[in-house]
Design a protein around this motif. Structure first.
Motif, PDB file in Angstrom:
ATOM      1  N   ASN A 195       0.814  -1.206   0.000  1.00 12.48           N
ATOM      2  CA  ASN A 195       0.000   0.000   0.000  1.00 12.48           C
ATOM      3  C   ASN A 195       0.845   1.252   0.000  1.00 12.48           C
ATOM      4  O   ASN A 195       0.481   2.244  -0.630  1.00 12.48           O
ATOM      5  CB  ASN A 195      -0.901   0.002   1.236  1.00 12.48           C
ATOM      6  N   GLY A 207      -9.134   2.403   0.612  1.00  8.19           N
ATOM      7  CA  GLY A 207      -8.796   1.550   1.750  1.00  8.19           C
ATOM      8  C   GLY A 207      -7.394   1.731   2.301  1.00  8.19           C
ATOM      9  O   GLY A 207      -6.828   0.799   2.869  1.00  8.19           O
ATOM     10  N   SER A 209      -4.888   3.434   4.974  1.00 12.70           N
ATOM     11  CA  SER A 209      -4.979   4.041   6.308  1.00 12.70           C
ATOM     12  C   SER A 209      -4.262   5.393   6.338  1.00 12.70           C
ATOM     13  O   SER A 209      -3.434   5.695   5.478  1.00 12.70           O
ATOM     14  CB  SER A 209      -4.362   3.117   7.346  1.00 12.70           C
ATOM     15  N   ARG A 210      -4.583   6.176   7.357  1.00  9.68           N
ATOM     16  CA  ARG A 210      -3.928   7.477   7.512  1.00  9.68           C
ATOM     17  C   ARG A 210      -2.425   7.311   7.733  1.00  9.68           C
ATOM     18  O   ARG A 210      -1.635   8.121   7.276  1.00  9.68           O
ATOM     19  CB  ARG A 210      -4.575   8.227   8.688  1.00  9.68           C
ATOM     20  N   VAL A 241     -10.961  13.235   9.576  1.00  9.00           N
ATOM     21  CA  VAL A 241     -12.099  12.482   9.035  1.00  9.00           C
ATOM     22  C   VAL A 241     -12.525  13.111   7.712  1.00  9.00           C
ATOM     23  O   VAL A 241     -12.212  14.268   7.435  1.00  9.00           O
ATOM     24  CB  VAL A 241     -13.301  12.445  10.010  1.00  9.00           C
ATOM     25  N   GLY A 255     -13.656   3.305   8.169  1.00  8.12           N
ATOM     26  CA  GLY A 255     -12.643   4.186   8.772  1.00  8.12           C
ATOM     27  C   GLY A 255     -12.665   5.604   8.244  1.00  8.12           C
ATOM     28  O   GLY A 255     -11.716   6.357   8.446  1.00  8.12           O
ATOM     29  N   ARG A 256     -13.739   5.998   7.575  1.00  8.16           N
ATOM     30  CA  ARG A 256     -13.805   7.379   7.078  1.00  8.16           C
ATOM     31  C   ARG A 256     -14.101   8.339   8.216  1.00  8.16           C
ATOM     32  O   ARG A 256     -13.711   9.500   8.174  1.00  8.16           O
ATOM     33  CB  ARG A 256     -14.872   7.502   5.992  1.00  8.16           C
ATOM     34  N   VAL A 257     -14.829   7.841   9.200  1.00 15.58           N
ATOM     35  CA  VAL A 257     -15.016   8.588  10.452  1.00 15.58           C
ATOM     36  C   VAL A 257     -14.673   7.646  11.608  1.00 15.58           C
ATOM     37  O   VAL A 257     -14.678   6.431  11.445  1.00 15.58           O
ATOM     38  CB  VAL A 257     -16.460   9.134  10.605  1.00 15.58           C
ATOM     39  N   PHE A 258     -14.371   8.248  12.744  1.00 13.49           N
ATOM     40  CA  PHE A 258     -14.004   7.436  13.907  1.00 13.49           C
ATOM     41  C   PHE A 258     -15.221   7.238  14.815  1.00 13.49           C
ATOM     42  O   PHE A 258     -15.966   8.193  15.045  1.00 13.49           O
ATOM     43  CB  PHE A 258     -12.910   8.123  14.719  1.00 13.49           C
ATOM     44  N   PRO A 259     -15.395   6.042  15.346  1.00  7.67           N
ATOM     45  CA  PRO A 259     -16.489   5.861  16.304  1.00  7.67           C
ATOM     46  C   PRO A 259     -16.095   6.463  17.646  1.00  7.67           C
ATOM     47  O   PRO A 259     -14.907   6.588  17.943  1.00  7.67           O
ATOM     48  CB  PRO A 259     -16.598   4.334  16.406  1.00  7.67           C
ATOM     49  N   GLU A 303      -7.879   1.752  10.845  1.00 11.12           N
ATOM     50  CA  GLU A 303      -6.489   2.052  10.480  1.00 11.12           C
ATOM     51  C   GLU A 303      -5.681   0.785  10.167  1.00 11.12           C
ATOM     52  O   GLU A 303      -4.498   0.709  10.476  1.00 11.12           O
ATOM     53  CB  GLU A 303      -5.820   2.866  11.594  1.00 11.12           C
ATOM     54  N   ASP A 328      -4.732  -1.387   6.998  1.00 12.96           N
ATOM     55  CA  ASP A 328      -4.755  -1.471   5.529  1.00 12.96           C
ATOM     56  C   ASP A 328      -5.248  -2.832   5.042  1.00 12.96           C
ATOM     57  O   ASP A 328      -6.035  -2.920   4.112  1.00 12.96           O
ATOM     58  CB  ASP A 328      -3.348  -1.235   4.964  1.00 12.96           C
ATOM     59  N   GLN A 342      -8.943  -3.116   5.524  1.00 13.54           N
ATOM     60  CA  GLN A 342      -9.689  -2.188   4.671  1.00 13.54           C
ATOM     61  C   GLN A 342      -9.612  -2.561   3.187  1.00 13.54           C
ATOM     62  O   GLN A 342     -10.512  -2.226   2.412  1.00 13.54           O
ATOM     63  CB  GLN A 342      -9.189  -0.748   4.878  1.00 13.54           C
ATOM     64  N   GLN A 343      -8.540  -3.252   2.798  1.00 12.84           N
ATOM     65  CA  GLN A 343      -8.412  -3.668   1.398  1.00 12.84           C
ATOM     66  C   GLN A 343      -9.444  -4.733   1.024  1.00 12.84           C
ATOM     67  O   GLN A 343      -9.621  -5.047  -0.146  1.00 12.84           O
ATOM     68  CB  GLN A 343      -7.009  -4.214   1.127  1.00 12.84           C
ATOM     69  N   PHE A 385     -14.661  -2.483  -0.364  1.00 11.12           N
ATOM     70  CA  PHE A 385     -14.707  -1.364  -1.313  1.00 11.12           C
ATOM     71  C   PHE A 385     -16.056  -0.704  -1.137  1.00 11.12           C
ATOM     72  O   PHE A 385     -17.088  -1.353  -1.201  1.00 11.12           O
ATOM     73  CB  PHE A 385     -14.530  -1.828  -2.760  1.00 11.12           C
ATOM     74  N   MET A 386     -16.022   0.591  -0.883  1.00 10.34           N
ATOM     75  CA  MET A 386     -17.290   1.295  -0.643  1.00 10.34           C
ATOM     76  C   MET A 386     -17.580   2.305  -1.733  1.00 10.34           C
ATOM     77  O   MET A 386     -16.746   3.143  -2.055  1.00 10.34           O
ATOM     78  CB  MET A 386     -17.245   2.014   0.708  1.00 10.34           C
ATOM     79  N   MET A 387     -18.774   2.186  -2.280  1.00  9.26           N
ATOM     80  CA  MET A 387     -19.258   3.183  -3.217  1.00  9.26           C
ATOM     81  C   MET A 387     -20.040   4.200  -2.404  1.00  9.26           C
ATOM     82  O   MET A 387     -21.055   3.866  -1.796  1.00  9.26           O
ATOM     83  CB  MET A 387     -20.172   2.524  -4.235  1.00  9.26           C
ATOM     84  N   LYS A 408     -21.236  10.427  -2.128  1.00  9.98           N
ATOM     85  CA  LYS A 408     -20.380  11.559  -2.490  1.00  9.98           C
ATOM     86  C   LYS A 408     -19.200  11.072  -3.325  1.00  9.98           C
ATOM     87  O   LYS A 408     -18.823   9.914  -3.260  1.00  9.98           O
ATOM     88  CB  LYS A 408     -19.830  12.229  -1.218  1.00  9.98           C
ATOM     89  N   ASN A 409     -18.623  12.013  -4.063  1.00  8.81           N
ATOM     90  CA  ASN A 409     -17.451  11.674  -4.862  1.00  8.81           C
ATOM     91  C   ASN A 409     -16.180  11.881  -4.044  1.00  8.81           C
ATOM     92  O   ASN A 409     -15.957  12.954  -3.498  1.00  8.81           O
ATOM     93  CB  ASN A 409     -17.416  12.564  -6.107  1.00  8.81           C
ATOM     94  N   PHE A 410     -15.356  10.868  -3.971  1.00  7.44           N
ATOM     95  CA  PHE A 410     -14.100  10.960  -3.222  1.00  7.44           C
ATOM     96  C   PHE A 410     -12.896  11.039  -4.142  1.00  7.44           C
ATOM     97  O   PHE A 410     -11.761  11.064  -3.688  1.00  7.44           O
ATOM     98  CB  PHE A 410     -13.950   9.749  -2.294  1.00  7.44           C
TER      99      PHE A 410
END
Lengths: 252, 283
Positions: A2, A77, A79-80, A249, B51-55, B69, B71, B74-75, B78-80, B83-85
């Protein structure tokens, strides 16, 4: 894996801007013979400072390296932490790469202006630390130290741009306005007035001395002071940037 | 353990409790419908898992590994997003290239074929795409990513009926070819009812239902016939909704009904997911 992909992405992001930057530098260098042809025997010309242009360029690169990249990385996907490490690597790659190119340009410039006594082609580093290399210009030591100095200055400035952009990303609307108005107001109006009226110029004198010390000018024109200063600035800015990036975020 | 395990997630935005003690599991190789009214917390849940926002508290595990956090975890997702990222100046073909870089399992040939089927011009810049084609672009990338867990947040936003149908077909074809876990967050319940196997209903940040569609629909039934006959048949029952057309009526009831007690001419049918959803999520 990555980190490699993230670094590739960030390098590819500059695939247009870096060639354009060097095209401009190349055009400026191409103007030298034209300008020199119009010079009389009494005229003289001093050329240089391309590394300052590189430092400013990398500062802007740093400023543009967070928001869009962060969204793209999150979408894919990454990470930061990986994103941040890849930015550190990008800083290293660009600082080393562009400093080396600068060194080559400097060498070419010097080769073209050699023997033309009224044209001097010098880097800012040479101008700043001239007394250190008195009688021994263009030595390997000067080239190596100059290169190291430029690499570290580029890295610190790029990290400054990155820190500023993350800070703005993390701030809310009120915070953004406060920083945008407050910092310039303090530095341009508040501090000079305070220093002149209250402290009788002590602050600015101290800041001047601190700058000269940090640059190694007060220590016999020792560039290693400047290198260590740049390294400390880089480390501090990188730490602050990470503290901000690790909890960033996605915003709509 | 395979699957995505969400444990006691809490997320607040100021005074708003977006997620309240959410615990659920998205099992392997199932198609889920994540249903909820506007602002119920669907996107927040998906954003927290990815992981786009933290709980504020709680954990998410992907195949037994902490997802935040991470990788590797998260790999697998895949999220659609709605909004456009992607960078606005990026071209569709470059987004394809970079998705392939980040997702090694990405099927470029499938992606190109799907783009051709949908009529997506890959030479266009993402920002120049219409709302519908913006959704199509993201759908195609998601389906082509070949990740084991695919999240679709409002996947058919701006799509015409033909494109919506094409999407559902493509999803099911892909699934039958090689099963994966799909989570579809949508408002168009009637449309996804035939696609999803499992349903998760979220209301004001809380999961109120998490079961198979079949089980959920068995919690109610429809009673159809002449208005007079239906009215008499549903007396004393919990009526979730009614549809009338001329002298005919269909009533949606919670719970089971004994067919032997019904007057002649009355038909008992399967519950409608949308009607049940409206009943369950009404304030």
């Amino acid at each position: 894996m990555n980190i490699k992909s993230a670094l590739k992405y960030q390098i590819a992001d500059g695939r247009v801007s870096i060639p354009v930057f060097y095209l401009v530098i190349f055009c400026l260098m191409a103007l030298i013979p034209i300008s020199a042809s119009g010079m009389g025997p009494e005229d003289s010309m001093s050329i240089g400072g391309f590394e300052i242009a590189t430092i400013i360029f990398l500062f802007v690169v740093g400023l543009n390296s967070f928001r869009e990249t962060f969204r793209m990385m999150v979408q894919n996907g990454v990470s930061r932490k990986t994103m941040f490490v890849s930015f550190l690597l990008l800083t290293l790659v660009l600082s080393v790469g562009m400093s080396c190119i600068n060194e080559v340009l400097l060498w070419i410039g010097k080769a073209f202006t050699a023997g033309k006594g009224n044209i001097t082609f010098q880097s800012v580093f040479e101008q700043m630390y001239a007394p250190r290399y008195m009688g021994n210009p263009d030595s390997i030591q000067m080239i190596a130290e100059g290169l190291l100095f430029t690499i570290l200055a580029c890295a610190a400035t790029m990290m400054l741009g990155y820190f500023i952009t993350i800070m703005y990303y993390r701030l809310n609307k009120v915070g953004k306005i406060a920083v945008s108005v407050g910092v310039p107001a303090i530095l341009i109006i508040g501090l000079p007035i305070f220093d002149a009226v209250v402290t009788g110029g002590i602050i600015y004198r101290a800041l001047g001395q601190l700058t000269l010390f940090a640059m190694g000018i007060l220590s016999g024109y020792n560039p290693y002071y400047a290198m260590v200063s740049a390294l400390i600035a880089f480390a501090v800015l990188a730490s602050l940037s990470w503290m901000l990036a690790r909890r960033a975020v996605v915003k709509d | 353990m395979k699957g995505i395990e969400v444990r006691s997630l809490d997320k607040n935005y100021g005074d708003v409790r977006a997620l309240r003690n959410v615990s659920l599991t998205f099992e392997e190789n199932k198609i889920y419908g994540l249903l909820g009214r506007n602002g119920a917390g669907k996107t927040t849940l998906l954003n927290t898992i990815t992981g786009r926002v933290f709980p504020d508290s709680g954990d998410v595990l992907v195949d037994g590994e902490v997802a935040l956090e991470n990788d590797k975890a998260q790999q697998k997702i895949f999220m659609m997003s709605e909004k456009n990222f992607y960078p606005e100046g990026m071209k569709v073909k470059d987004a394809i290239k970079w998705t392939r870089e980040f997702y090694p399992g990405f099927d470029e040939e499938y992606c190109r074929n799907l783009a051709e089927k949908f009529g997506l011009n890959t030479k266009k810049k993402i920002k120049s795409l219409s709302t519908g084609y913006g959704s199509i672009f993201k759908l195609i990338l998601t389906l082509s990513a070949n990740a084991p867990y695919l999240f679709f947040d409002e996947p058919v936003l701006g799509l015409d009926a033909n494109h919506r149908d094409m999407f559902y077909r493509a999803l099911l074809e892909k699934y039958s070819d090689k099963p994966f876990t799909a989570v579809i967050s949508t408002h168009l319940i009637e449309e996804v009812a035939g696609v999803i196997e499992e349903v998760v209903i979220i209301k004001r940040g809380e999961i109120i239902r998490n079961q198979s569609v079949e089980e959920l629909l068995e919690t109610g039934c429809t009673v159809s016939g002449t208005a007079v006959a239906v009215d008499s048949a549903i007396q004393g029952k919990t009526v979730l909704g009614e549809d009338s057309l001329g002298g005919l009526k269909t009533a949606y009831l919670a719970g089971e009904i004994d067919s032997s007690t019904l007057p002649a001419g009355i038909e008992i049918g399967k519950m409608d997911l949308q009607k049940l959803f409206i009943h369950l999520t009404n304030e």
